[in-house]
Design an enzyme around this catalytic site. Structure first.
Site, short mmCIF file in Angstrom:
data_model
loop_
_atom_site.label_atom_id
_atom_site.label_comp_id
_atom_site.label_asym_id
_atom_site.label_seq_id
_atom_site.Cartn_x
_atom_site.Cartn_y
_atom_site.Cartn_z
N ARG A 145 0.85 -1.19 0.00
CA ARG A 145 0.00 0.00 0.00
C ARG A 145 0.88 1.23 0.00
O ARG A 145 1.96 1.23 0.60
CB ARG A 145 -0.86 0.06 1.27
CG ARG A 145 -2.15 -0.70 1.20
CD ARG A 145 -3.16 -0.07 0.22
NE ARG A 145 -4.39 -0.83 0.16
CZ ARG A 145 -4.61 -1.86 -0.67
NH1 ARG A 145 -3.69 -2.26 -1.52
NH2 ARG A 145 -5.79 -2.47 -0.66
N GLU A 155 -1.99 7.91 -4.16
CA GLU A 155 -2.25 7.51 -5.55
C GLU A 155 -3.70 7.85 -5.94
O GLU A 155 -4.57 7.89 -5.07
CB GLU A 155 -1.96 6.01 -5.73
CG GLU A 155 -2.87 5.10 -4.95
CD GLU A 155 -2.48 3.63 -5.05
OE1 GLU A 155 -1.30 3.28 -4.87
OE2 GLU A 155 -3.40 2.83 -5.32
N HIS A 176 -0.74 0.29 -9.72
CA HIS A 176 -1.53 -0.57 -8.82
C HIS A 176 -2.23 -1.70 -9.60
O HIS A 176 -3.46 -1.80 -9.60
CB HIS A 176 -2.56 0.27 -8.05
CG HIS A 176 -3.01 -0.37 -6.77
ND1 HIS A 176 -3.34 0.33 -5.63
CD2 HIS A 176 -3.20 -1.68 -6.45
CE1 HIS A 176 -3.72 -0.52 -4.67
NE2 HIS A 176 -3.64 -1.75 -5.16
#
Ligand code: 8YV
Length: 328
Positions: free
Chosen positions: A240, A269, A287
Site C-alpha cells: 500500500r 495515488e 496498482h
C-alpha cells in the site's frame, strides 16, 4: 417484496452487474466517476449495501450520513479504506476478497522484483529513445536474483507466495519479518527464516513489502530504514502507498543509497510524488498487482457473493467483522 438497493461504486465487469441485478436494485457507477466523499455519500443515500473498491473510503462520516447501509463488500483484500471499528459500531458488515488474488499478486511481486533488479523498464526506455547504438560490457548491469537473499516484510498469504517463488524457483535464501512468526511447518514450506526488521533490511539483497497498511505501518520504510539497506539492494512495494515514505525513497534512489525500487502503490495515488518521476532507477506501475482477467473476475464475484449471501442468508464468505452478523 422489493429487492435490496445496492450501489456499485466503480465500473466492474458487466457480467457481475448482471448477476447483481438478479438479486438487487443496482445503481452502479459504470461511467466510473470517482471522487469526493460528498459524491459517495450522495450515491449511498437510501442504499442497503455497497460494492466498493480500495479507493472508496467508508468512515464514520459516511456511515452517519447513510443510516440504511448494512454491508460494504470490498473488491480488494486490503481494507484500509474501511474504518472497521466505525463500521462494527454502526452494525455495518465489512467483507474483503482474500485468497483469490494470492498467486496472481505473488507473480506480480516477483515480476516487479525481476524488472527492478534487472533494470528492464529503464533499459527499455533507453532503447525506445533511440539511444542504443552499441553493446557495452557494463550496459544496464543489474543485480542477480537467483541465489541472492530475499527479505519479505509482511508474511501473509501473498508474502508466502513470493517466498516460495524465490526459494523454490530461484534458489534464494528467504528471510522474513512479520508481526507474528509463522509456525514451523509454514516456515519449512516457504524455506523462510524469521529475523528482526533491522536484520532483514541490513542483509537482504531484495526487500519486498507485502504488509497491510495501518497507522502502525505508516512510513515503515523511511529514511532511517533505507539507510540500513545495502547500497546494492532493491526495494519492491506491492502493499500500500503510505508504507513507504515516497519522498525519502526518491532521495535515496537519486543519491544511489539503494540500487533501485519497484513500486505498484503510492502515497496519495493515483498522484505520485513528483520526484519519483525524475529518478531513473525506479519501475513504476499503476496498482496492477492483482490485474489479470481471471483474478479480477474472481475478486468481483467474491464481493458479489458476499452481498448475495448477506441479504439472502445473513452470512458472508469472507467477513471482516463477523460479530455484526451475530447481532442482527
Ligand atoms: C485491488 C489491492 O486491485 O486487493 C487489494 O488489496 O490492492 C488490489 O488487488 C485494489 O485495491 C482495488 O480494489
Amino acid at each position: 417484496m422489493s429487492k435490496p438497493k445496492i450501489f456499485v461504486a466503480r465500473a466492474i465487469f458487466p457480467e457481475v452487474i448482471t448477476r447483481l441485478e438478479q438479486h438487487f436494485d443496482v445503481q452502479s457507477s459504470q461511467r466510473d466517476e470517482t471522487g469526493s466523499k460528498a459524491l459517495l455519500i450522495e450515491k449511498l443515500q437510501g442504499k442497503d449495501g455497497a460494492f466498493t473498491t480500495g479507493g472508496d473510503r467508508i468512515d464514520a462520516e459516511v456511515l452517519a450520513a447513510c443510516p440504511k447501509l448494512k454491508i460494504c463488500a470490498n473488491m480488494a483484500v486490503g481494507y484500509n479504506n474501511f474504518d472497521l471499528a466505525a463500521m462494527t459500531a454502526a452494525g455495518v458488515l465489512a467483507t474483503n476478497t482474500p485468497d483469490v488474488l494470492t498467486e496472481t499478486t505473488a507473480d506480480f511481486g516477483f515480476a516487479l522484483l525481476m524488472a527492478t533488479a534487472r533494470r528492464i523498464a529503464e533499459s527499455e526506455r533507453y532503447l525506445r529513445a533511440g539511444k542504443w547504438t552499441q553493446w557495452r560490457y557494463d550496459m544496464f548491469s543489474g543485480s542477480d536474483v537467483h541465489g541472492s537473499t530475499l527479505g519479505i516484510l509482511g508474511m501473509g498469504r501473498i508474502g508466502q507466495g513470493i517466498a516460495k517463488r524465490g526459494a523454490h524457483g530461484f534458489g534464494m535464501k528467504v528471510i522474513y519479518h512479520n508481526r507474528s512468526r509463522l509456525d514451523a511447518a509454514l516456515e519449512a514450506d516457504c524455506k523462510a527464516g524469521y529475523v528482526s526488521k533491522d536484520e532483514l533490511l541490513r542483509t537482504a539483497d531484495h526487500v519486498v513489502l507485502v504488509l497491510p497498511y495501518s497507522p502502525a505501518s505508516h512510513h515503515a520504510i523511511g529514511a532511517a530504514e533505507l539507510a540500513l539497506m545495502k547500497p546494492t539492494a532493491t526495494l519492491v512495494n506491492i502493499a500500500r502507498g503510505g508504507i513507504v515514505d515516497d519522498a525519502a525513497l526518491a532521495l535515496a534512489l537519486r543519491d544511489k543509497r539503494i540500487a533501485a525500487a519497484g513500486l505498484d502503490v503510492f502515497e496519495g495515488e493515483p498522484r505520485l510524488h513528483p520526484d519519483l518521476l525524475t529518478v531513473h532507477n525506479v519501475v513504476l506501475t499503476p496498482h496492477i498487482a492483482s490485474a489479470t482477467v481471471p483474478t479480477r473476475l474472481a475478486m468481483a464475484h467474491l464481493a458479489a457473493d458476499n452481498l448475495i449471501q448477506f441479504f439472502t442468508q445473513n452470512k458472508a464468505l469472507t467477513p471482516l467483522n463477523p460479530e455484526v452478523l451475530v447481532k442482527r
